[in-house]
Write a protein that holds these residues in place. Sequence first.
Motif, PDB file in Angstrom:
ATOM      1  N   ARG A  23       0.838  -1.207   0.000  1.00 11.18           N
ATOM      2  CA  ARG A  23       0.000   0.000   0.000  1.00 11.18           C
ATOM      3  C   ARG A  23       0.874   1.258   0.000  1.00 11.18           C
ATOM      4  NH1 ARG A  23      -5.960   0.590   0.726  1.00 11.18           N
ATOM      5  NH2 ARG A  23      -6.170   2.784   0.181  1.00 11.18           N
ATOM      6  N   SER A  24       2.005   1.201   0.663  1.00  9.45           N
ATOM      7  CA  SER A  24       2.921   2.341   0.706  1.00  9.45           C
ATOM      8  C   SER A  24       3.450   2.682  -0.681  1.00  9.45           C
ATOM      9  CB  SER A  24       4.084   2.047   1.658  1.00  9.45           C
ATOM     10  OG  SER A  24       3.627   1.917   2.983  1.00  9.45           O
ATOM     11  N   VAL A  25       3.845   1.671  -1.423  1.00 12.87           N
ATOM     12  CA  VAL A  25       4.341   1.898  -2.788  1.00 12.87           C
ATOM     13  C   VAL A  25       3.228   2.500  -3.650  1.00 12.87           C
ATOM     14  CG1 VAL A  25       5.186   0.756  -4.873  1.00 12.87           C
ATOM     15  CG2 VAL A  25       6.104   0.110  -2.623  1.00 12.87           C
ATOM     16  N   PHE A  26       2.032   1.981  -3.519  1.00 12.70           N
ATOM     17  CA  PHE A  26       0.874   2.499  -4.248  1.00 12.70           C
ATOM     18  C   PHE A  26       0.658   3.976  -3.921  1.00 12.70           C
ATOM     19  CE2 PHE A  26      -3.799   3.262  -3.896  1.00 12.70           C
ATOM     20  CZ  PHE A  26      -4.129   3.183  -5.241  1.00 12.70           C
ATOM     21  N   ALA A  27       0.683   4.322  -2.624  1.00 15.59           N
ATOM     22  CA  ALA A  27       0.444   5.705  -2.202  1.00 15.59           C
ATOM     23  C   ALA A  27       1.559   6.634  -2.677  1.00 15.59           C
ATOM     24  CB  ALA A  27       0.311   5.762  -0.685  1.00 15.59           C
ATOM     25  N   LEU A  28       2.791   6.181  -2.609  1.00 11.13           N
ATOM     26  CA  LEU A  28       3.917   7.026  -3.033  1.00 11.13           C
ATOM     27  C   LEU A  28       3.872   7.295  -4.540  1.00 11.13           C
ATOM     28  CD1 LEU A  28       6.761   5.500  -0.849  1.00 11.13           C
ATOM     29  CD2 LEU A  28       5.700   7.759  -0.575  1.00 11.13           C
ATOM     30  N   ARG A  29       3.446   6.310  -5.307  1.00 12.89           N
ATOM     31  CA  ARG A  29       3.318   6.537  -6.754  1.00 12.89           C
ATOM     32  C   ARG A  29       2.263   7.600  -7.041  1.00 12.89           C
ATOM     33  NH1 ARG A  29       3.646   0.134  -8.382  1.00 12.89           N
ATOM     34  NH2 ARG A  29       5.933   0.023  -8.578  1.00 12.89           N
ATOM     35  N   ILE A  30       1.185   7.584  -6.278  1.00 12.17           N
ATOM     36  CA  ILE A  30       0.152   8.614  -6.441  1.00 12.17           C
ATOM     37  C   ILE A  30       0.713   9.985  -6.065  1.00 12.17           C
ATOM     38  CG2 ILE A  30      -2.088   9.421  -5.602  1.00 12.17           C
ATOM     39  CD1 ILE A  30      -2.878   6.478  -5.283  1.00 12.17           C
ATOM     40  N   LEU A  31       1.463  10.042  -4.957  1.00  7.12           N
ATOM     41  CA  LEU A  31       2.076  11.304  -4.541  1.00  7.12           C
ATOM     42  C   LEU A  31       2.989  11.859  -5.629  1.00  7.12           C
ATOM     43  CD1 LEU A  31       2.706  13.441  -2.343  1.00  7.12           C
ATOM     44  CD2 LEU A  31       4.554  11.916  -1.572  1.00  7.12           C
ATOM     45  N   ILE A  32       3.774  11.007  -6.243  1.00  6.22           N
ATOM     46  CA  ILE A  32       4.680  11.452  -7.308  1.00  6.22           C
ATOM     47  C   ILE A  32       3.885  11.999  -8.494  1.00  6.22           C
ATOM     48  CG2 ILE A  32       6.348  10.624  -9.019  1.00  6.22           C
ATOM     49  CD1 ILE A  32       7.315   8.644  -6.804  1.00  6.22           C
ATOM     50  N   ALA A  33       2.795  11.322  -8.849  1.00  4.79           N
ATOM     51  CA  ALA A  33       1.966  11.787  -9.969  1.00  4.79           C
ATOM     52  C   ALA A  33       1.363  13.150  -9.663  1.00  4.79           C
ATOM     53  CB  ALA A  33       0.867  10.765 -10.259  1.00  4.79           C
ATOM     54  N   TYR A  34       0.877  13.334  -8.441  1.00  3.30           N
ATOM     55  CA  TYR A  34       0.340  14.640  -8.046  1.00  3.30           C
ATOM     56  C   TYR A  34       1.439  15.703  -8.044  1.00  3.30           C
ATOM     57  CZ  TYR A  34      -4.478  13.545  -6.605  1.00  3.30           C
ATOM     58  OH  TYR A  34      -5.808  13.224  -6.593  1.00  3.30           O
ATOM     59  N   SER A  35       2.629  15.337  -7.605  1.00  3.04           N
ATOM     60  CA  SER A  35       3.742  16.288  -7.580  1.00  3.04           C
ATOM     61  C   SER A  35       4.068  16.783  -8.983  1.00  3.04           C
ATOM     62  CB  SER A  35       4.976  15.644  -6.941  1.00  3.04           C
ATOM     63  OG  SER A  35       4.718  15.276  -5.606  1.00  3.04           O
ATOM     64  N   ASN A  36       4.071  15.882  -9.945  1.00  5.88           N
ATOM     65  CA  ASN A  36       4.312  16.275 -11.330  1.00  5.88           C
ATOM     66  C   ASN A  36       3.217  17.207 -11.846  1.00  5.88           C
ATOM     67  OD1 ASN A  36       6.766  14.940 -11.971  1.00  5.88           O
ATOM     68  ND2 ASN A  36       5.686  13.000 -12.117  1.00  5.88           N
ATOM     69  N   SER A  37       1.980  16.883 -11.542  1.00  7.10           N
ATOM     70  CA  SER A  37       0.853  17.654 -12.067  1.00  7.10           C
ATOM     71  C   SER A  37       0.730  19.024 -11.405  1.00  7.10           C
ATOM     72  CB  SER A  37      -0.452  16.876 -11.885  1.00  7.10           C
ATOM     73  OG  SER A  37      -0.421  15.677 -12.632  1.00  7.10           O
ATOM     74  N   LEU A  38       0.894  19.076 -10.085  1.00 10.84           N
ATOM     75  CA  LEU A  38       0.714  20.351  -9.394  1.00 10.84           C
ATOM     76  C   LEU A  38       1.837  21.336  -9.687  1.00 10.84           C
ATOM     77  CD1 LEU A  38      -0.811  19.425  -5.910  1.00 10.84           C
ATOM     78  CD2 LEU A  38      -1.937  20.360  -7.918  1.00 10.84           C
ATOM     79  N   SER A  39       2.999  20.848 -10.096  1.00 11.73           N
ATOM     80  CA  SER A  39       4.072  21.780 -10.469  1.00 11.73           C
ATOM     81  C   SER A  39       3.639  22.647 -11.646  1.00 11.73           C
ATOM     82  CB  SER A  39       5.352  21.015 -10.813  1.00 11.73           C
ATOM     83  OG  SER A  39       5.188  20.229 -11.982  1.00 11.73           O
ATOM     84  N   GLU A  40       2.881  22.089 -12.562  1.00  9.49           N
ATOM     85  CA  GLU A  40       2.382  22.866 -13.698  1.00  9.49           C
ATOM     86  C   GLU A  40       1.386  23.929 -13.245  1.00  9.49           C
ATOM     87  OE1 GLU A  40       0.873  20.428 -16.832  1.00  9.49           O
ATOM     88  OE2 GLU A  40       2.556  19.032 -16.754  1.00  9.49           O
ATOM     89  N   ILE A  41       0.564  23.600 -12.260  1.00 10.76           N
ATOM     90  CA  ILE A  41      -0.405  24.570 -11.758  1.00 10.76           C
ATOM     91  C   ILE A  41       0.313  25.728 -11.069  1.00 10.76           C
ATOM     92  CG2 ILE A  41      -2.283  24.911 -10.092  1.00 10.76           C
ATOM     93  CD1 ILE A  41      -3.196  22.062 -10.739  1.00 10.76           C
ATOM     94  N   ARG A  42       1.328  25.430 -10.259  1.00  7.20           N
ATOM     95  CA  ARG A  42       2.094  26.506  -9.604  1.00  7.20           C
ATOM     96  C   ARG A  42       2.776  27.380 -10.642  1.00  7.20           C
ATOM     97  NH1 ARG A  42       3.702  22.185  -6.595  1.00  7.20           N
ATOM     98  NH2 ARG A  42       5.846  22.290  -7.355  1.00  7.20           N
ATOM     99  N   GLU A  43       3.352  26.752 -11.643  1.00  6.09           N
ATOM    100  CA  GLU A  43       4.072  27.507 -12.664  1.00  6.09           C
ATOM    101  C   GLU A  43       3.143  28.385 -13.499  1.00  6.09           C
ATOM    102  OE1 GLU A  43       6.110  24.460 -14.777  1.00  6.09           O
ATOM    103  OE2 GLU A  43       7.446  23.987 -13.081  1.00  6.09           O
ATOM    104  N   SER A  44       1.862  28.042 -13.562  1.00  3.75           N
ATOM    105  CA  SER A  44       0.904  28.847 -14.341  1.00  3.75           C
ATOM    106  C   SER A  44       0.652  30.213 -13.716  1.00  3.75           C
ATOM    107  CB  SER A  44      -0.427  28.101 -14.467  1.00  3.75           C
ATOM    108  OG  SER A  44      -1.143  28.140 -13.233  1.00  3.75           O
TER     109      SER A  44
END
Length: 201
Positions: A167-188
């Motif tokens: 479950r930890s690996v699953f959750a961390l992969r989701i965190l990484i995906a959100y980190s990639n996506s939210l960086s674009e929102i901050r940069e906007s």
Amino acid sequence: MKIGIIVGSQQKESQSAKVGEFLNSKLKEMSVETWTLDLGKTPLPIWDSNQTNENQTWSEFWGPIDSNLKSSEGFVVITPEYGGMASPAIKNFFLHAGLPQLGHKPGLLVSVSSGRGGAFPIHEMRASSYKNTKICYIPEQLIFRDVEHLINGGEPVSAEDSFIRERSVFALRILIAYSNSLSEIRESGVVYDPRFKNGMS
């Protein structure tokens, strides 16, 4: 990518730190840069509204922490359960670190319990720590129950041990995906307006 791991135990040696080390190792296996702030080993002073960076002693202490928080693109926030509550240390952290360090970055909440609890600190953190920091807690969370019997190195010793590792690996992969996506929102730039720096309540 860099993920910050905040260990919210007030003890120098803690099960929360063990959990942090485990999650750190999994992130490194995913080729993610990490940085850890262990509040048991590096305790923050009780927040004081008069604290400013003009105080040289404070500036020298907080400066490296501030820099690492700002350069992190997501966070793992770990709190032990103390009497059904999040730790005072993690609550104090969220008074020191605010919008400039945490704003519009994803956070994975992790609770640590020596028994069968652990849910209440998650609810508490979701209810109160995001408003002015604007950290974006992801929908996934982790609760390490009976933590003394989990992730102690080597192969899993129980079905629950196997479950929380997977479950930890699953959750961390989701965190990484959100980190990639939210960086674009901050940069906007759409998230920044000095008139609305605090959350609405």
